[in-house]
Motif scaffolding. Sequence first.
Motif, PDB file in Angstrom:
ATOM      1  N   GLY A  64       0.811  -1.220   0.000  1.00  0.00           N
ATOM      2  CA  GLY A  64       0.000   0.000   0.000  1.00  0.00           C
ATOM      3  C   GLY A  64       0.845   1.270   0.000  1.00  0.00           C
ATOM      4  O   GLY A  64       0.451   2.289  -0.563  1.00  0.00           O
ATOM      5  N   ASP A 165      -6.322   7.941   0.620  1.00  0.00           N
ATOM      6  CA  ASP A 165      -5.699   6.682   1.029  1.00  0.00           C
ATOM      7  C   ASP A 165      -6.843   5.781   1.485  1.00  0.00           C
ATOM      8  O   ASP A 165      -7.390   5.943   2.579  1.00  0.00           O
ATOM      9  CB  ASP A 165      -4.699   6.936   2.163  1.00  0.00           C
ATOM     10  CG  ASP A 165      -4.165   5.628   2.758  1.00  0.00           C
ATOM     11  OD1 ASP A 165      -4.703   4.549   2.449  1.00  0.00           O
ATOM     12  OD2 ASP A 165      -3.216   5.693   3.564  1.00  0.00           O
ATOM     13  N   GLN A 190      -4.193  -6.555   0.259  1.00  0.00           N
ATOM     14  CA  GLN A 190      -4.392  -7.470   1.404  1.00  0.00           C
ATOM     15  C   GLN A 190      -5.560  -7.138   2.321  1.00  0.00           C
ATOM     16  O   GLN A 190      -5.772  -7.808   3.315  1.00  0.00           O
ATOM     17  CB  GLN A 190      -3.106  -7.546   2.233  1.00  0.00           C
ATOM     18  CG  GLN A 190      -2.780  -6.323   3.090  1.00  0.00           C
ATOM     19  CD  GLN A 190      -1.952  -5.264   2.374  1.00  0.00           C
ATOM     20  OE1 GLN A 190      -1.902  -5.242   1.165  1.00  0.00           O
ATOM     21  NE2 GLN A 190      -1.331  -4.375   3.123  1.00  0.00           N
TER      22      GLN A 190
HETATM   23  N1  PMP Z   1      -2.562   3.366   4.621  1.00  0.00           N
HETATM   24  C1  PMP Z   1      -3.346   2.735   5.474  1.00  0.00           C
HETATM   25  C2  PMP Z   1      -4.633   3.363   5.891  1.00  0.00           C
HETATM   26  C3  PMP Z   1      -2.972   1.478   5.963  1.00  0.00           C
HETATM   27  O1  PMP Z   1      -3.754   0.833   6.813  1.00  0.00           O
HETATM   28  C4  PMP Z   1      -1.758   0.900   5.539  1.00  0.00           C
HETATM   29  C5  PMP Z   1      -1.318  -0.463   6.026  1.00  0.00           C
HETATM   30  N2  PMP Z   1      -1.845  -0.913   7.171  1.00  0.00           N
HETATM   31  C6  PMP Z   1      -0.976   1.608   4.637  1.00  0.00           C
HETATM   32  C7  PMP Z   1      -1.418   2.832   4.182  1.00  0.00           C
HETATM   33  C8  PMP Z   1       0.313   1.063   4.141  1.00  0.00           C
HETATM   34  O2  PMP Z   1       0.110  -0.124   3.453  1.00  0.00           O
HETATM   35  P1  PMP Z   1       1.222  -1.255   3.379  1.00  0.00           P
HETATM   36  O3  PMP Z   1       1.484  -1.722   4.764  1.00  0.00           O
HETATM   37  O4  PMP Z   1       0.596  -2.301   2.526  1.00  0.00           O
HETATM   38  O5  PMP Z   1       2.439  -0.634   2.758  1.00  0.00           O
END
Ligand code: PMP
Length: 391
Positions: A64, A165, A190
């Motif tokens: 993400g 996001d 995921q």
């Molecule tokens: N933004 C939010 C709202 C998230 O919950 C997360 C991951 N928990 C991320 C960004 C980053 O994603 P990633 O861990 O897959 O890099």
Amino acid sequence: MKDRSLLMIPGPIEFEPDVLSAIGAPTTSHVAPDFIDAFGRALETMRKVWLSPNGQPFVVAGSGTLAMELAGANLTEPGDRALVLSTGVFGDRFEDLLTRHGARVTVLKAELGETLDLNQIEDALRSDSYKLLTVTHVDTSTAVRMPVREIGKLASRYGVLSVVDGVCSVAGEEIRQEEWGLDVVLTASQKAIGVPPGLALLVASPRAMEAFTSRKEPVRSYYADWAKWLPIMRAYEDRRPSYFGTPAVNLVWGLDTSLHRIASEGMSDRFARHDLLARAFRAGIEALGLGFVAKADRARANTLTACRYPLDVDGAKLLREIAREGVIVAGGLHPDIKAEYFRVGHMGSICQGDILTTLGAIEMGLRRVGYKVEVGRGVAAALASASDGVV
Ligand code: PMP
């Protein structure tokens, strides 16, 4: 006895057997005709899931954070002004990321557990000329949900690009990208998309693509540059072979399967299911006497819940006891209150049985650590909430 636990963390989530078997099939060439077709179909289905019929979808191998970087790297040039709306750890991450790409960033930080006031956002937009704003739809560190529909409207009114996001919201919380005027809605595989970790996904509006094509300077990240990926996405949609960086072939097979499942459920039904089950879960948690990190009811997310430990309960011990009952939940993440709460994810293919099982495990765990609670209280409240209106 089952030898696996129920995974109820806010990503990775539990994945459907058809998705796992699609991923587990022998790897194909990234230019095999059937793979090209699956990739092309996945891109087309993304427009339906994002409710963005004229958007440009991107699927790139990465997590993400790469999806955040794709938006940041392609839409900002050094010196551009950006407004970051932060309701937790992931909002703060955007500040860091955009600063790295040379943007001049202003952060509006909400009080812990609260959303930002729309008037405050509008004041900020009025007082400076921003190129873009970012908003974390559901910040996974606080389970606070921001009103992105209203924020999209405000951004459009002030001619500012809006980047959402949606890592912890896309395909779980209601998002109507085109109708709400959101320029980039990004996520990762995921979570509610239902595919194991490894794919960064986003859909960019025509306005965002125009902002990209009218850049004065090339994008400073080689891998994240839309100029590299756009021809690839177009080629897959046109069912032509192409190559820039090897796609995560197996995950894309899984993505095609999962997106088909999501679109078949229908987005309005899917949003309503998440809403109903999240309400039931929160009713159960409240009946057990636990509080929430997100203060106002309307600010509480449908994809995960951040629950406060009761006073005098040892959090680490409670999580171990819940795990003994066969349910895995997540600890706290926000540095200011990390030891004071735990997080439960309820997104994707979640069903009522998962909610009741989880509440039952939390209740048993609480009892084991010495917290007094009437048997079945949480489960009963969740059932009563879920059956509201059912005669
Ligand atoms: N933004 C939010 C709202 C998230 O919950 C997360 C991951 N928990 C991320 C960004 C980053 O994603 P990633 O861990 O897959 O890099």
